[in-house]
Design an enzyme around this catalytic site. Structure first.
Site, mmCIF file in Angstrom:
data_model
loop_
_atom_site.group_PDB
_atom_site.id
_atom_site.type_symbol
_atom_site.label_atom_id
_atom_site.label_comp_id
_atom_site.label_asym_id
_atom_site.label_seq_id
_atom_site.Cartn_x
_atom_site.Cartn_y
_atom_site.Cartn_z
ATOM 1 N N GLU A 156 16.370 4.945 -2.433
ATOM 2 C CA GLU A 156 16.588 3.804 -1.421
ATOM 3 C C GLU A 156 17.458 2.606 -1.652
ATOM 4 O OE1 GLU A 156 11.971 4.371 -0.005
ATOM 5 O OE2 GLU A 156 12.293 2.899 -1.675
ATOM 6 N N ASP A 180 5.435 10.208 0.094
ATOM 7 C CA ASP A 180 5.389 8.735 -0.011
ATOM 8 C C ASP A 180 3.836 8.394 0.360
ATOM 9 O OD1 ASP A 180 5.731 6.045 -0.576
ATOM 10 O OD2 ASP A 180 7.219 5.836 1.111
ATOM 11 N N GLU A 232 -0.428 1.363 1.953
ATOM 12 C CA GLU A 232 0.612 0.882 2.547
ATOM 13 C C GLU A 232 0.529 1.922 4.042
ATOM 14 O OE1 GLU A 232 5.348 1.931 2.177
ATOM 15 O OE2 GLU A 232 4.088 1.926 0.449
#
Length: 839
Positions: free
Chosen positions: A298, A377, A405
């Site tokens: 990332e 993820d 998340e």
């Protein structure tokens, strides 16, 4: 003296009645009246008097706990041999004082032996940390009214039981939903570390042994001289609780902070730089745990920039740490080249095995590869990462996420252990032998010296630590499972509930039912059949936005089109991902007929009309599951309301607010997902629910003054794709409609949008009678801690309900909205709901 003790005990009883959640499961609340009392020790003998010693802490904790639970204050001593003393220390300390060792079973590092038989209380650890764990175990039994005569030893499943904090030096927290950092403020370590001490106490009680205190997206200033001295203060606070401190690193620090021209891991100056930094850290923190490294992912720098291997990068730090006994947790979350969606063979899920499997055996022994539980993820459901099966010569740890998340961000109740267990109990069948993931990550399966787990736990300064009282069950359960992965999720939950909310059976049973149903419900309304969490992956990861998974470069594609859906990850026609598993598992996933339905769309691209094992089509399952999930979320409100008077008012109201929010937001999720796929596929819902809302009054269909229609993007985030907003941001708008419903009593539900940066006010009337009023400020004042939105979308969409409103056919409904800040008092619709109707 006795009068004073009674006074303080009664004072304590009065104080615990006002609960804010800060004590979590360590409340040590008095047992209910009429409950039996065991024979208690007369004194406490803690075999180390140093204030930095976990054994000393254990003595203090025993004193505090027994006083809280039973109102009896025991003195604590470091010497003496009173027969009725509770003795806590290491086995070697006990033998030195008493000349014998009563431990009958072998203890490994951090293990402990507990003997509570015939008035004896002996709590002996293999080390001092283990002794403290044993003290917490004993107090947990007492706090739950469990006075069993027991004698047993217990050892951890693995040596690595870490938590990762994603805290930034400025005090913000990436994916933090409970306020500012307990560790940092204004670019420095916080001056007041009281909350750090309290947090360390909580973690020690669930046998966590290390904390990485800063974000994996690390700031290079973390290791400047000032901040090393600062984090040493944190380590000093951790130490009495047996917790070690770790740090995340920015791979490019030698260039950014050290003024070198490179951060090449094989460069001699870079090696010397990290050796010097590591020496400086150990000069300040003699028991420093080690480094966590996110690299080449990332946009973060890493060894691949210099055409070095990931093993070169990990070993750079491992060799700097090795003389001190430190370890490197090197994340397997590596992907910098974003895949091309036009390439049917492209698959981000392949990256971990592609990068790491060729390097198996090249990592130094103090390197642990930290692997996310699934290949993408932290999704609501993923298969176990195949990387666990591909590193037999490398130590590994599983990375979990307590911070929700992608799973409701502590605004939705989602009890996570059942999800984790689907991964940890999965058999990878390496070499056609039993290879449970849990046995791989502990080091047992491949005979590795290190292993274990790390969980992302983003606590903040909020009194509830995670932003939600019920979300704390996930932190408690993580610690319990990290010690023993075979522990039962429901039993852990019930222990937590008794410790957190008391021993009332109705409370325990109700919270158990809610929590155990919560992950299946969330999966049902957020994305099922292995399609991942259908949230906005480009923005807040909170509300629904299935459009963003496709037509983006992030590789979390569903490949949904007008005829079919799902990623083809087979070897024969797709990305080849299924072939990364050992042959038995690969064969199962390769075949659409043997792939479990709950992962069908992860591995296969199928028509919407593909039949599942339930005989439903994929699209009908989508419709049914999303409606069922939302209906379950409505029941959570009723179940929690049944506990009124059995839970203290402060926590009751806070949880009720969140359950009411979840109930409303689950309908936002339901409608967004079913409307999107109904639009894409063109296939109607057999039950006639999708797009059919006879109880709704759309805002744009009301008579508007000061309001105007507004086309919402994405379209599925609003009923009929349209909301109403005030004509200016200083306008008062009114929306009126005649109620064409049979006279009776209804629940009045108003769907609106709560934007960050404004606090609009609303009033709702029936004729001239004020039914209710509210302020759209939940995200601004932090009452809801999720990542906020400044747009009218699935993140900001929410609902408020006014129950049992009497109306007559022909009554006039009026809503008055006053804009504030950037928030134009946005409204979606009003639902006039008969009893038992969810819409």
């Amino acid at each position: 003296m006795m009068h004073n003790l009674l006074f303080y005990y009664l004072l304590f009883v009065g104080l615990v009645a006002a609960e804010n959640g800060r004590q979590a499961w360590l409340r040590y609340a008095p047992l209910p009246r009429g409950h039996s009392t065991p024979t208690l020790p007369s004194t406490i003998l803690a075999l180390n008097s140093s204030a930095s010693s976990p054994v000393y802490t254990a003595g203090q904790e025993l004193q505090k706990g027994i006083q809280g639970i039973f109102g009896k204050r025991l003195s604590v001593h470091a010497t003496g041999k009173q027969a009725s003393s509770a003795v806590v220390g290491t086995a070697s300390q006990f033998q030195k004082l008493f000349g014998s060792n009563p431990v009958k079973d072998e203890l490994i590092e951090d293990g402990f032996w507990l003997n509570v038989k015939g008035g004896t209380v002996q709590i002996l650890g293999q080390n001092e940390r283990g002794a403290l764990y044993g003290a917490f175990e004993y107090l947990s039994m007492l706090a739950q009214g469990n006075f069993s005569n027991v004698e047993y030893a217990t050892n951890p499943a693995a040596p690595i039981r870490w938590v990762n904090s994603w805290d930034n030096m400025d005090g913000s927290i990436e994916r933090g939903f409970a306020g500012k950092s307990v560790f940092f403020a204004g670019g420095h370590v916080a001056s007041n570390l009281t909350r750090v001490s309290e947090y360390a106490r909580l973690l020690s009680s669930i046998r966590i042994n290390a904390v990485v205190v800063n974000n994996v997206n690390a700031n290079f200033t973390t290791v400047n001289a000032e901040n090393i001295a600062g984090v040493a203060r944190i380590a000093d606070v951790f130490r009495p609780y047996g917790i070690q401190l770790g740090l995340s690193l920015d791979f490019a620090t030698p260039m950014k902070l050290g003024n070198l021209s490179t951060y090449d891991p094989l460069d001699s100056e870079v090696i010397a730089y990290w050796n010097a930094v590591t020496q400086q850290i150990y000069d300040h923190i003699f028991d420093f745990a080690g480094y966590l490294v996110k690299a080449d992912s990332e946009g973060t720098p890493g060894p691949l920039v210099y055409n070095r291997t990931l093993a070169d990068g990990a070993n750079l730090f491992a060799r700097a740490l090795q003389p001190f006994g430190g370890i490197v947790m090197y994340r397997a979350f590596v992907y910098n080249q974003l895949p091309d969606e036009g390439d049917w063979k492209a698959d981000r899920a392949n990256a971990a095995v592609d990068y790491f499997q060729p390097l198996d055996g090249q990592f130094d022994d103090n390197v642990i590869i930290q692997i996310k539980y699934g290949p993408i993820d932290f999704q609501v459901r993923e298969p176990a990462s195949p990387l666990f099966a591909n590193l037999p010569n490398t130590s590994t740890a599983i990375e979990l996420q307590v911070a929700q998340e992608y799973l409701g961000q502590q605004c939705h109740l989602v009890y996570l252990p059942p999800l984790w267990r689907t991964i940890l109990d999965f058999d990878l069948r390496v070499d056609n032998q039993s290879s449970l993931v849990r046995n791989v990550v502990t080091g047992e399966r491949f005979k590795r010296p290190l292993g274990g787990s790390a969980a992302v736990v983003n606590v903040g300064l909020n009194d509830t630590w995670l932003g939600s009282h019920l979300a704390m069950s996930n932190l408690y359960a993580y610690g319990r499972l990290a010690w023993d992965w075979t522990s039962d999720s429901e039993e852990i939950l019930q222990d937590w509930t008794r410790l957190t909310f008391g021993l009332d059976k109705t409370v325990v049973d109700t919270i158990t039912q809610m929590s155990m149903a919560s992950w299946p419900a969330y999966e049902n309304y957020s994305g099922n059949l292995g399609e991942q969490t259908l949230t906005d992956i480009l923005y807040t990861h909170f509300g629904p936005n299935p459009q963003t998974l496709d037509n983006t470069p992030w590789g979390q594609w569903t490949r949904a089109d007008h005829t079919g859906i799902g990623m083809d990850r087979t070897v024969s026609t797709g990305t080849g991902f299924s072939g990364q598993y050992p042959p038995e598992v690969a064969a199962m996933y390769e075949d659409v007929e043997t792939t479990p339905d709950d992962l069908l769309l992860w591995f296969h691209h199928v028509n919407y009309t593909q039949k599942l094992k339930s005989a439903k089509t994929v699209i009908q399952h989508f419709y049914d599951a999303h409606y069922e999930g939302a209906e379950t979320a409505q029941r959570f409100v009723q179940m929690w309301q049944s506990l009124k008077g059995k839970v203290d008012d402060e926590r009751f109201e806070d949880v009720l607010f969140r359950q009411s929010f979840q109930a409303g937001h689950s309908i936002v999720w339901r409608d967004a997902v079913v409307n999107f796929y109904n639009n894409v596929s063109g296939i109607p819902d057999d039950a006639g629910r999708v797009g059919h809302h006879p109880f709704r009054i759309e805002g744009e269909n009301m008579v508007l003054s000061g309001y105007r229609p507004y086309a919402v993007t994405p379209f599925e985030a609003a009923s009929n794709a349209t909301a109403i907003v005030t004509t200016t941001n200083s306008t008062v708008g009114t929306a009126t409609a005649m109620l064409d419903f049979a006279s009776g009593v209804y629940d009045l539900a108003v769907n609106y949008f709560d934007l960050y940066g404004g606090n609009s006010t609303y009033q709702v009337f029936v004729n001239s009678r004020l039914i209710g009023e509210w302020i759209g400020n939940a995200v601004d004042i932090g009452k809801l801690g999720h990542s906020p939105s400044i747009y009218l979308d699935g993140h900001s969409a929410t609902r408020i309900t006014f129950p049992k409103v009497s109306i007559k056919r022909g009554d006039t409904l009026k809503i008055v909205g006053e804009a504030n800040g950037v928030e134009p008092a946005p409204l979606d619709y009003v639902a006039v709901l008969p009893a038992g109707v969810v819409d």
